[in-house]
Design an enzyme around this catalytic site. Structure first.
Site, PDB file in Angstrom:
ATOM      1  N   HIS A 113       3.099 -59.952  34.481  1.00  0.00           N
ATOM      2  CA  HIS A 113       1.733 -59.131  34.129  1.00  0.00           C
ATOM      3  C   HIS A 113       0.985 -59.052  35.858  1.00  0.00           C
ATOM      4  CE1 HIS A 113       1.876 -58.599  29.685  1.00  0.00           C
ATOM      5  NE2 HIS A 113       2.301 -60.060  30.229  1.00  0.00           N
TER       6      HIS A 113
ATOM      7  N   ASN B 239      -1.030 -57.118  23.805  1.00  0.00           N
ATOM      8  CA  ASN B 239      -0.052 -55.512  24.416  1.00  0.00           C
ATOM      9  C   ASN B 239      -0.398 -54.298  24.294  1.00  0.00           C
ATOM     10  OD1 ASN B 239       1.545 -57.348  26.609  1.00  0.00           O
ATOM     11  ND2 ASN B 239       3.365 -57.917  25.442  1.00  0.00           N
TER      12      ASN B 239
ATOM     13  N   TYR C 122      -0.082 -70.729  29.817  1.00  0.00           N
ATOM     14  CA  TYR C 122      -1.088 -69.533  30.654  1.00  0.00           C
ATOM     15  C   TYR C 122      -2.241 -70.276  30.686  1.00  0.00           C
ATOM     16  CZ  TYR C 122       0.131 -64.869  29.032  1.00  0.00           C
ATOM     17  OH  TYR C 122       0.721 -63.684  28.399  1.00  0.00           O
TER      18      TYR C 122
END
Length: 482
Positions: free
Chosen positions: A55, A128, A338
């Site tokens: 990303h 997404n 993350y």
């Protein structure tokens, strides 16, 4: 007329000359005591932070979430406590596989990462533009992403390694079908849906848990790019989606999404014929219909891309009371991955940056670390338990209800569920003839040059999803069905 601002160094003193370095005479060497030159070059060398491993190419904007329907029977989260209530948000769109300088018109899933700045803290739904994903187990995530990047030797993209991985991962077929459909290249970010993708949970004031899927339905209408147009834009305007989003907000054409949920009770999940925590599959909307929750509007562009978009940090571990996680394996892997990526990429104290900082008070015992700013906790104690009445205390009333689990600790084969094909087949049969032809041509084009063993293995999956699906691709590739 306003007075001109005086140029300063990073420490604040004024700069007398920003055109000429200090030197020993007009033709002599430069001097080490030119602290302005040294500071300027040293800072320039450190302007970049590591780009996101996935990303990396992204765009962001601020907005507002407005509650339109009462869902307090499902969640005690305060942002949903009254119809009409508004919560500030930040949304980052992205492509997945490309680098920061890649085109945002590539055939690739689009990231849809949403941050709510609630009165109880920040809540992130990191999703997404597709409701499913390629894999079920986070153990395979590094392997999958490697296939979307570049070959170790040549540093080139490779259709061979991409299809080699997918041909050994039949659970990817549903997402592959979406990726190569007409929705595989959205016309910018405004004209696509968003999804939380994973199964999350909502917890109400009674301590009752419901499983939930999040959907964001674009109010601008779905628009997609034809492959030829996407390729042209990649060469002439590789920032097409960024330009479209920024320009729309600047001229007051604020994009909006209708926010909906699907709800499943714990009892329904326990009795369901499919694993409701499998991110390679969707929930039937006939069985679990969409329930409107609110409206998301983007209405303000960032003032500085690096500070507010590049340094934005999203993570499914950012939750508020009334929302929670689920046994979704990929979601659980992302809870660690993350937050850990942000500590590496942005820094230990990334939550203190303005775009990431909550609007609610922060009272923790975390101290110090690289780039800690503000009071750093001041003179308050940095340990717990302690004897200070005004020090932060745990709040048991916010504990989640217990989740019943069973089974011995082991490495269970996540492929024991061998239905990799029914969802992809159902999606194929929903398409009209034009959409089917486009899907088949897109896949055949992407498989050009791939080795025959990989093609044969992958073709089996298409046939198992639907014979017409497999026959169409075999014909387009010129592969004999004998």
């Amino acid at each position: 007329m306003s007075q001109n601002k005086t140029l300063t160094t990073a420490s604040g003193p004024p700069v007398a000359d920003n055109q000429n370095s200090r030197s020993a005479g007009p033709r002599g060497p430069l001097l080490l005591d030119d602290f302005h030159l040294i500071e300027k070059l040293a800072h320039f060398n450190r302007e970049n932070i590591p780009e996101r491993r996935v990303h990396a190419k992204g765009s962001g904007a601020y907005g507002t979430f407005t509650v339109t329907q009462d869902i307090t029977q499902y969640t005690s989260a305060k942002l949903f406590d009254s119809v009409g209530k508004q919560t500030p948000t930040f949304l980052r769109f992205s492509t997945v596989g490309g680098e920061r300088g890649s085109a945002d018109t590539e055939r690739d899933p689009r990231g849809f990462a949403l941050k709510f700045y609630t009165e109880e803290g920040n809540w992130d739904i990191v999703g997404n533009n597709t409701p499913v994903f390629f894999i079920r187990d986070p153990l395979k995530f590094p392997d999958f992403i490697h296939t979307q990047k570049r070959l170790p030797q040549s540093n080139l993209k490779s259709a061979q390694m991409m299809w080699d991985f997918w041909s050994h991962s039949p659970e990817a077929l549903h997402q592959v079908t979406i990726l190569f459909s007409d929705r595989g290249i959205p016309d910018g970010y405004r004209h696509m849906h968003g999804f939380g993708s994973h199964t999350y949970s909502l917890i109400n004031a009674k301590g009752e848990r419901h499983w939930v899927k999040w959907h964001y339905k674009t109010k601008q209408g779905i628009k997609n790019l034809a492959p030829a147009d996407a390729a042209r834009l990649a060469g002439t305007d590789p920032d097409y989606a960024q330009r479209d989003l920024f320009g729309a907000i600047e001229r007051g054409d604020f994009p909006k999404w209708r926010v909906c949920i699907q709800i499943m009770t714990e009892a329904q999940a326990n009795a369901h014929y499919e694993n409701p925590f499998d991110v390679t599959k969707t929930w039937s909307q006939k069985e679990f219909p969409l329930i409107e929750v609110g409206e998301l509007e983007l209405n303000r562009n960032p003032l500085n891309y690096f500070a507010e978009v590049e340094q934005a940090a999203f993570g499914p571990s950012n939750m508020v009371p009334g929302v929670g996680l689920s046994p979704d394996r990929m979601l659980q892997g992302r809870v660690f991955a993350y937050a850990d990526a942000h500590r590496y990429r942005v820094g230990t104290n990334h939550q203190q940056l303005p775009v990431n900082a909550p609007r609610s008070p922060v009272n923790s015992y975390q101290r110090d670390g690289s780039m800690a700013f503000g009071s750093n906790g001041g003179a308050a104690p940095n340990y717990e338990p302690n004897s200070y009445a005004d020090a932060p205390k745990q709040a048991p009333q916010y504990a989640e209800p217990a989740l019943a689990l069973s089974g011995a600790a082991d490495r269970y084969d996540h492929r024991e569920d061998t239905d990799y094909y029914s969802h992809a087949g159902a999606l194929f049969r929903l398409m009209n003839d034009e959409q089917k032809a486009l899907l088949i041509n897109n896949i055949a084009g992407a498989m050009a040059g791939v080795s025959s063993d990989v093609v044969q293995r992958q073709l089996q999956y298409f046939f198992k999803a639907d014979p017409a699906y497999g026959e169409g691709i075999a014909s387009a590739l010129g592969v004999s069905l004998n």
